[in-house]
Design an enzyme around this catalytic site. Structure first.
Site, PDB file in Angstrom:
ATOM      1  N   CYS A   2     -18.034  -0.022   2.807  1.00 29.57           N
ATOM      2  CA  CYS A   2     -17.142  -0.348   1.490  1.00 29.57           C
ATOM      3  C   CYS A   2     -17.022  -1.961   1.334  1.00 29.57           C
ATOM      4  O   CYS A   2     -17.280  -2.504   2.256  1.00 29.57           O
ATOM      5  CB  CYS A   2     -15.887   0.379   1.658  1.00 29.57           C
ATOM      6  SG  CYS A   2     -14.464  -0.508   2.284  1.00 29.57           S
ATOM      7  N   ASP A  28      -6.006 -11.811  -3.348  1.00 24.87           N
ATOM      8  CA  ASP A  28      -6.600 -10.876  -4.530  1.00 24.87           C
ATOM      9  C   ASP A  28      -7.586 -11.673  -5.563  1.00 24.87           C
ATOM     10  O   ASP A  28      -6.978 -12.756  -6.096  1.00 24.87           O
ATOM     11  CB  ASP A  28      -5.583  -9.899  -5.236  1.00 24.87           C
ATOM     12  CG  ASP A  28      -5.943  -8.870  -5.929  1.00 24.87           C
ATOM     13  OD1 ASP A  28      -5.850  -7.842  -5.448  1.00 24.87           O
ATOM     14  OD2 ASP A  28      -6.736  -8.706  -7.007  1.00 24.87           O
ATOM     15  N   HIS A  44     -11.962   0.493   8.966  1.00 24.67           N
ATOM     16  CA  HIS A  44     -12.009   1.393   7.992  1.00 24.67           C
ATOM     17  C   HIS A  44     -11.045   2.623   7.885  1.00 24.67           C
ATOM     18  O   HIS A  44     -11.512   3.530   8.776  1.00 24.67           O
ATOM     19  CB  HIS A  44     -13.433   1.695   7.436  1.00 24.67           C
ATOM     20  CG  HIS A  44     -13.471   2.331   6.021  1.00 24.67           C
ATOM     21  ND1 HIS A  44     -13.429   1.844   5.028  1.00 24.67           N
ATOM     22  CD2 HIS A  44     -13.240   3.712   5.699  1.00 24.67           C
ATOM     23  CE1 HIS A  44     -13.500   2.619   4.079  1.00 24.67           C
ATOM     24  NE2 HIS A  44     -13.387   3.820   4.569  1.00 24.67           N
ATOM     25  N   ASN A  83      -1.268   1.505  -2.994  1.00 24.76           N
ATOM     26  CA  ASN A  83      -1.620   2.548  -3.716  1.00 24.76           C
ATOM     27  C   ASN A  83      -2.602   3.758  -2.896  1.00 24.76           C
ATOM     28  O   ASN A  83      -3.329   3.115  -2.425  1.00 24.76           O
ATOM     29  CB  ASN A  83      -2.304   2.025  -5.178  1.00 24.76           C
ATOM     30  CG  ASN A  83      -1.651   1.007  -5.802  1.00 24.76           C
ATOM     31  OD1 ASN A  83      -0.334   1.237  -6.085  1.00 24.76           O
ATOM     32  ND2 ASN A  83      -2.355   0.033  -6.379  1.00 24.76           N
ATOM     33  N   GLY A  89      -3.425   4.264  -8.737  1.00 26.39           N
ATOM     34  CA  GLY A  89      -4.111   3.083  -8.956  1.00 26.39           C
ATOM     35  C   GLY A  89      -5.036   2.471  -7.917  1.00 26.39           C
ATOM     36  O   GLY A  89      -5.350   1.311  -7.739  1.00 26.39           O
ATOM     37  N   HIS A  94     -10.261   1.603   0.919  1.00 22.63           N
ATOM     38  CA  HIS A  94      -9.942   0.858   2.092  1.00 22.63           C
ATOM     39  C   HIS A  94      -8.475   0.534   2.105  1.00 22.63           C
ATOM     40  O   HIS A  94      -8.173  -0.231   1.171  1.00 22.63           O
ATOM     41  CB  HIS A  94     -11.046  -0.160   2.392  1.00 22.63           C
ATOM     42  CG  HIS A  94     -10.969  -0.741   3.817  1.00 22.63           C
ATOM     43  ND1 HIS A  94     -12.132  -1.181   4.756  1.00 22.63           N
ATOM     44  CD2 HIS A  94      -9.856  -1.530   4.659  1.00 22.63           C
ATOM     45  CE1 HIS A  94     -11.494  -1.640   5.815  1.00 22.63           C
ATOM     46  NE2 HIS A  94     -10.279  -1.778   5.588  1.00 22.63           N
ATOM     47  N   HIS A  96      -5.115  -0.870   1.971  1.00 16.15           N
ATOM     48  CA  HIS A  96      -4.721  -2.033   1.778  1.00 16.15           C
ATOM     49  C   HIS A  96      -3.211  -2.406   1.240  1.00 16.15           C
ATOM     50  O   HIS A  96      -2.820  -1.408   0.548  1.00 16.15           O
ATOM     51  CB  HIS A  96      -5.641  -3.028   0.797  1.00 16.15           C
ATOM     52  CG  HIS A  96      -5.646  -2.325  -0.568  1.00 16.15           C
ATOM     53  ND1 HIS A  96      -6.751  -1.270  -0.629  1.00 16.15           N
ATOM     54  CD2 HIS A  96      -5.213  -2.539  -1.612  1.00 16.15           C
ATOM     55  CE1 HIS A  96      -6.544  -0.908  -1.873  1.00 16.15           C
ATOM     56  NE2 HIS A  96      -5.913  -1.470  -2.537  1.00 16.15           N
ATOM     57  N   HIS A  98      -0.675  -4.489  -0.938  1.00 15.58           N
ATOM     58  CA  HIS A  98      -0.589  -5.823  -1.913  1.00 15.58           C
ATOM     59  C   HIS A  98       0.736  -6.521  -1.470  1.00 15.58           C
ATOM     60  O   HIS A  98       1.778  -6.035  -1.467  1.00 15.58           O
ATOM     61  CB  HIS A  98      -0.356  -5.489  -3.192  1.00 15.58           C
ATOM     62  CG  HIS A  98      -1.508  -4.671  -3.741  1.00 15.58           C
ATOM     63  ND1 HIS A  98      -2.476  -5.506  -4.600  1.00 15.58           N
ATOM     64  CD2 HIS A  98      -2.149  -3.419  -3.700  1.00 15.58           C
ATOM     65  CE1 HIS A  98      -3.479  -4.476  -5.023  1.00 15.58           C
ATOM     66  NE2 HIS A  98      -3.163  -3.297  -4.419  1.00 15.58           N
TER      67      HIS A  98
END
Ligand code: AMP
Ligand code: ZN
Length: 110
Positions: A2, A28, A44, A83, A89, A94, A96, A98
């Site tokens: 990915c 980002d 992963h 998300n 969203g 993978h 994450h 934010h």
């Protein structure tokens, strides 16, 4: 592999904010705020829904990394968002988190 696994492997470049043996954090590519960093596990995992009793320490480690980054950047107020699933969203499968900050978000939740 990915896209975020490729970033971990160094096959896709990223602007690193933090790295240790378990997690990587990078800026980002399409920032939604003055500070917008993604904290990911090097391993992963599809999303936060892939966290269970065998790997829950990793999620805590990711939040600790986010707190360290925010502290280094000198921000005390920020949001951590993850998300899970496309209609929430999630566009990269993978896990994450934010880290979003540098702007007053107090008047809006979304
Ligand atoms: P989400 O929509 O929650 O799955 O978040 C995925 C995030 O990854 C989005 O905010 C994208 O802008 C970001 N993103 C996608 N590709 C890259 C990349 N190559 N480098 C940095 N951020 C990326
Ligand atoms: Zn991956």
């Amino acid at each position: 592999m990915c896209i975020f696994c490729k970033i971990v492997a160094g096959e896709i470049p990223s602007k690193k904010a933090y790295e240790d043996d378990k997690v990587l954090a990078f800026y980002d590519i399409n920032p939604l705020a003055p500070i917008h960093i993604l904290v990911i596990p090097k391993e992963h995992i599809r999303s936060a829904a892939g966290i269970n009793e065998t790997n829950e320490a990793l999620a805590g480690h990711m939040i600790a990394a986010a707190a360290k980054i925010a502290n280094e950047l000198g921000i005390s107020d920020y949001r951590l968002i993850s998300n899970i699933g496309p209609t929430a969203g999630q566009t990269v499968e993978h896990f994450h988190i934010h880290l979003i900050g540098g702007v007053d978000m107090s008047k809006r939740m979304l």
